[in-house]
Design an enzyme around this catalytic site. Structure first.
Site, PDB file in Angstrom:
ATOM      1  N   ASN A 167      36.310  33.200  31.678  1.00 23.37           N
ATOM      2  CA  ASN A 167      36.601  32.516  32.287  1.00 23.37           C
ATOM      3  C   ASN A 167      37.098  31.540  32.352  1.00 23.37           C
ATOM      4  OD1 ASN A 167      38.670  33.045  34.263  1.00 23.37           O
ATOM      5  ND2 ASN A 167      37.300  31.750  35.873  1.00 23.37           N
ATOM      6  N   GLU A 168      36.631  30.554  33.021  1.00 19.43           N
ATOM      7  CA  GLU A 168      37.142  29.608  32.840  1.00 19.43           C
ATOM      8  C   GLU A 168      35.339  28.207  32.745  1.00 19.43           C
ATOM      9  OE1 GLU A 168      38.221  28.015  37.166  1.00 19.43           O
ATOM     10  OE2 GLU A 168      39.647  28.288  36.485  1.00 19.43           O
ATOM     11  N   CYS A 210      36.655  33.815  38.904  1.00 20.11           N
ATOM     12  CA  CYS A 210      35.860  33.175  39.655  1.00 20.11           C
ATOM     13  C   CYS A 210      33.830  34.198  39.596  1.00 20.11           C
ATOM     14  CB  CYS A 210      35.309  32.393  39.917  1.00 20.11           C
ATOM     15  SG  CYS A 210      35.957  29.956  39.819  1.00 20.11           S
ATOM     16  N   GLU A 252      43.296  39.071  40.378  1.00 15.48           N
ATOM     17  CA  GLU A 252      41.864  38.273  40.839  1.00 15.48           C
ATOM     18  C   GLU A 252      41.571  39.203  42.877  1.00 15.48           C
ATOM     19  OE1 GLU A 252      42.151  34.553  41.611  1.00 15.48           O
ATOM     20  OE2 GLU A 252      39.905  34.441  40.898  1.00 15.48           O
TER      21      GLU A 252
HETATM   22  O1  AHR Z   1      42.458  31.685  41.419  1.00 20.36           O
HETATM   23  C1  AHR Z   1      41.954  31.111  41.643  1.00 20.36           C
HETATM   24  C2  AHR Z   1      40.715  30.816  41.149  1.00 20.36           C
HETATM   25  O2  AHR Z   1      40.832  29.773  40.704  1.00 20.36           O
HETATM   26  C3  AHR Z   1      39.974  31.423  40.686  1.00 20.36           C
HETATM   27  O3  AHR Z   1      38.922  32.790  40.869  1.00 20.36           O
HETATM   28  C4  AHR Z   1      39.673  30.367  38.880  1.00 20.36           C
HETATM   29  O4  AHR Z   1      39.224  30.866  38.447  1.00 20.36           O
HETATM   30  C5  AHR Z   1      40.249  29.051  39.090  1.00 20.36           C
HETATM   31  O5  AHR Z   1      39.268  27.985  39.232  1.00 20.36           O
END
Ligand code: AHR
Length: 771
Positions: A348-349, A224, A24
């Site tokens: 993603n989330e 994110c 990430e």
């Molecule tokens: O890994 C840190 C963050 O945690 C990521 O960007 C997100 O997907 C999650 O909230």
């Protein structure tokens, strides 16, 4: 007597691609990290959109030595590329002893090593046939190598030279000085170490740490950052669109990274695929879905096709033959053969029906054109609750292959929920535990994660992929911790968690074997069976609230409390030491942007349960536990507190079960499970290719656990035992002591059923072969 029995005849499930990594781009994991570019702000594109502190010359310093005079300006007329329109114009009136600029790279400065090669390049134009010098200096302007650069064209031209410093320095500078008067325009000023991992342009030490893990897959590029931003791919702060990240570097428009820095995108999709190939890891790209859950904005369904095409084109880019449109682009970039993409993640989330409305269109289009690709849906940022269920519901309805789950929790939550996947249905979508970590990089965190991983493995028929998160942190640019690998500009180390991941990844095996345990009666209780302590009412910062009709009922007696007028402050209502109680109140927000909280079972400021109502961002209703200051959001639903409305809230506690109501309506019930460490956690697998049986065992308790071990069909075994043991629970690795937590390795041989002692608080991996 304890006994572990491994049945080599009984293969329960293929372990497939179970353990991988998640790259990430946060904590400067790409620029200033894995991407070996040493120049910070090479394209003069840094902007306040990336970070309010940034300016076009961030990272650069003007140099005027010994009578030198010059002016520096950042222009955008007739640029090298319209995508990165800015460049430096250096007008030199008097070269003196040095008129120019220096770049300090990341961290404390540029790190270079004596005798090693560094490749400098830039684009330049000058009408004045200027002569420049390019040097590696230390912070006191001592020069460790220097070369002359003659600008020969008034058109943008690429120049390249190699430097090799006579001294090692970790606080160095790259210095460009004019030797003659005139105007020089510079852009894409770059320097890379000559040696990068397999010539990929990525930092060797960091890639070697990754390669050491032997990951089966790599999820990328976020997190994110993939869905945060504007919905127009041409915007500087757009969501992460892969097509912006390939091709000539100067054509990759510099972007805002949502972790408040600039991403050059020098590490783009092509490089990610190459990295996966170099690591032997299957690529798992995650794409945005035309919806930004942070802002709640989404493209209309009529405009969704462009986003769906991004997904389809990416599959063609990865897998298409060289005569397809995108396959041809891949081949022209240097990779004739397909990359063999098997997975793709959409979102993603994600929180909100808007995302799931769009997901269906992606899913159908991908399934229709590429039925062989496994499609990953997701279940938001919480381990349970309405959004989590919405994600799973969508996955079942659409027939997604896999659902991405994310959670960052206390080590105690991992122990209390270690059997989470035992009850998941065996049919339908599988789990991708795409982000997880216990809060911390201590030995204790690592061994709790190891215990949890034994049970991921045991549920391999349900859990198909799992990766710890986040992977990397540059120690001077930390957005998020804990992280698996820490680095600065010249050093790196794996955390305690890294070594657990490494043990599990290196010893995954191909097939889950049946393992039975007998005995193992000793357990350690890590928490109380009841939720007792203070009850506190709180109005969030900058928020005014009126709390009225406050009552607490326990043991059949009801107590009433005075009304409270709060303004961003907390009020302890009472202390309750009963198993069962009910707390209710009315609340009205009279001003301010946020909501309220109820803290209960509060022992001190680091140990309590939070009922978040609106909360800081005024979007959640959540039960979050805090143990030693480490939080676990155990159930969630979307909820905002509106101003000047009186709400009725009620909390019922029965043992460790929590039920909450808003305006008389039950919102959810949840059990804050009591963490109890079992005597030993174990799993067994077979490595089909080598014929070895792998046994993993985690002992969290303060005493050793002894057991007889029998492996069916095997009389004598020999092999290797890897053991993480002998550390204090709060031990951590660091730059000074990178191997404070580090596995030991020893040869092992035994006949028939054998006795083994698993040290206290340890992780053991046995790799055994029949002899
Ligand atoms: O890994 C840190 C963050 O945690 C990521 O960007 C997100 O997907 C999650 O909230």
């Amino acid at each position: 007597m304890n006994r572990i029995i491994v049945n080599t005849e009984k293969k329960l499930a293929p372990l497939g691609d179970l353990y991988g990594i998640f790259f990430e781009d946060l904590n400067h994991a790409a620029d200033g990290g894995l991407y070996a570019e040493m120049v910070r702000n090479r394209a003069f594109e840094f902007s306040q959109i990336d970070n309010p502190k940034y300016r076009a010359l961030t990272g650069w310093t003007k140099i005027e030595r010994g009578g030198a005079r010059l002016s520096l300006a950042v222009y955008d007329k007739e640029p090298l590329s319209k995508k990165n329109p800015h460049y430096l114009m250096m007008e030199v009136y008097e070269p003196g002893d040095g008129a120019g600029i220096s770049n300090e790279g990341y961290n404390s400065g540029m790190a270079y090593e004596a005798g090693k090669g560094y490749v400098f390049s830039c684009y330049a134009r000058s009408d004045d046939d200027m002569v420049l010098s390019v040097a590696l200096e230390d912070v006191d302007s001592n020069v460790y190598d220097e070369k002359e650069l003659k600008l020969t064209s008034s058109d943008w031209t690429k120049y390249e030279l190699e430097l090799s410093p006579s001294k090692t320095d970790y606080c160095g500078r790259l210095v460009i000085k004019a030797k003659t008067c005139g105007i020089a325009c510079l852009d894409m000023v770059s320097m890379f170490p000559k040696e990068t991992f397999k010539g990929s342009g990525l930092r060797t030490d960091l890639c070697e740490l990754l390669a050491g893990l032997k990951p089966k897959f790599m999820r990328f590029p976020g997190g994110c950052l993939i869905h945060d931003g504007s919905l127009n791919s041409g915007d500087r702060n757009s969501t992460y669109r892969w097509k912006n990240t390939i091709g000539a570097l100067e054509e990759r428009a510099s972007r805002r990274n949502n972790w408040e820095y600039n991403q050059s995108l020098g590490l783009g999709y092509y490089e990610y695929f190459i990295l996966c190939e170099n690591l032997g890891a299957k690529p798992v790209p995650i794409l945005p879905a035309g919806y930004n859950p942070h802002s709640g904005e989404g493209v209309s369904l009529d405009d969704l096709q462009e986003w769906i095409d991004d997904a389809l084109d990416l599959i063609e880019f990865a897998n298409g033959a060289a005569d397809t449109k995108w396959g041809k682009i891949r081949a022209e970039l240097g990779h004739l053969e397909p990359f063999g993409l098997e997975y793709i993640g959409i979102g993603n989330e994600e929180v909100g029906q808007e995302f799931f409305d769009r997901y269906t269109y992606f899913h159908r289009a991908i399934r229709e054109k590429y039925p062989e690709i496994k499609i990953i849906n997701n279940s938001g940022p919480f381990a349970a609750g309405t959004e989590f269920e919405r994600g799973w519901g969508s996955a079942r309805e659409n027939g997604s292959d896999i659902v991405d789950e994310h959670y960052y929790m206390s080590p105690e939550w991992f122990i209390a929920n270690i059997h989470r996947y035992d009850s998941y249905p065996k049919d339908g979508p599988k789990v991708f535990l795409g982000e997880y970590a216990s809060w911390g990089n201590t030995y204790y965190n690592a061994i709790c994660e190891a215990a949890y991983m034994t049970q991921l493995e045991k549920n391999a028929d349900v859990v198909s992929l799992a990766c710890y998160a986040p992977l990397f942190a540059n120690s001077d640019y930390v957005n998020w911790k804990p992280d698996m690998i820490w680095f600065n500009n010249h050093e790196s180390y794996g955390s305690a968690n890294y070594y657990v991941q490494k043990l599990f990844m290196n010893n995954q095996g191909t097939d889950l074997l049946d393992i039975k345990t007998e005995g193992f009666q000793k357990t350690t209780v890590l928490g109380s069976p009841i939720i007792s302590g203070d009850i506190v009412l709180e109005a969030e910062e900058e928020t005014k609230a009126e709390f009225t009709d406050i009552t607490l009922t326990a043991d059949g007696k009801t107590k009433n409390y005075s009304d409270i007028f709060a303004e961003g402050e907390s009020f302890t209502i009472d202390c309750v030491n009963k198993r069962d109680y009910t707390f209710s109140f009315k609340a009205k927000k009279t001003a301010g942007p946020h909501g309220f909280r109820v803290k209960f079972g509060k022992k001190d400021d680091k140990n309590y349960i939070d009922w978040i109502l609106g909360g800081w961002a005024n979007g959640d209703c959540c039960i979050e536990t805090r143990i030693n200051n480490r939080t676990s959001a155990i159930k969630h639903k979307v909820f905002s507190v509106l101003a000047n409305i009186t709400y009725e809230f009620k909390l019922e506690v029965k043992g460790r079960s929590i039920v909450i109501y808003i305006n008389g309506e039950k919102q959810f019930d949840v059990e804050d499970k009591q963490p109890v460490a079992e005597e030993l956690y174990c799993a067994a697998s077979l490595d089909y290719d080598t014929g070895e049986v792998i046994i993993k065992a985690v002992n969290l308790r303060e005493e050793a656990a002894s057991s007889a071990i029998s492996i069916s069909g095997v009389s004598s075994v020999s092999g290797t035992v890897y053991e993480l043991s002998g550390c204090k629970l709060d031990d951590e690795n660091s730059f000074e002591e990178p191997r404070r937590v580090y596995p030991k390795e020893k040869g092992f041989r035994a006949d028939g059923e054998f006795e083994y002692e698993f040290p206290k608080q340890s992780v053991t991996v046995m790799r055994l072969k029949s002899i």
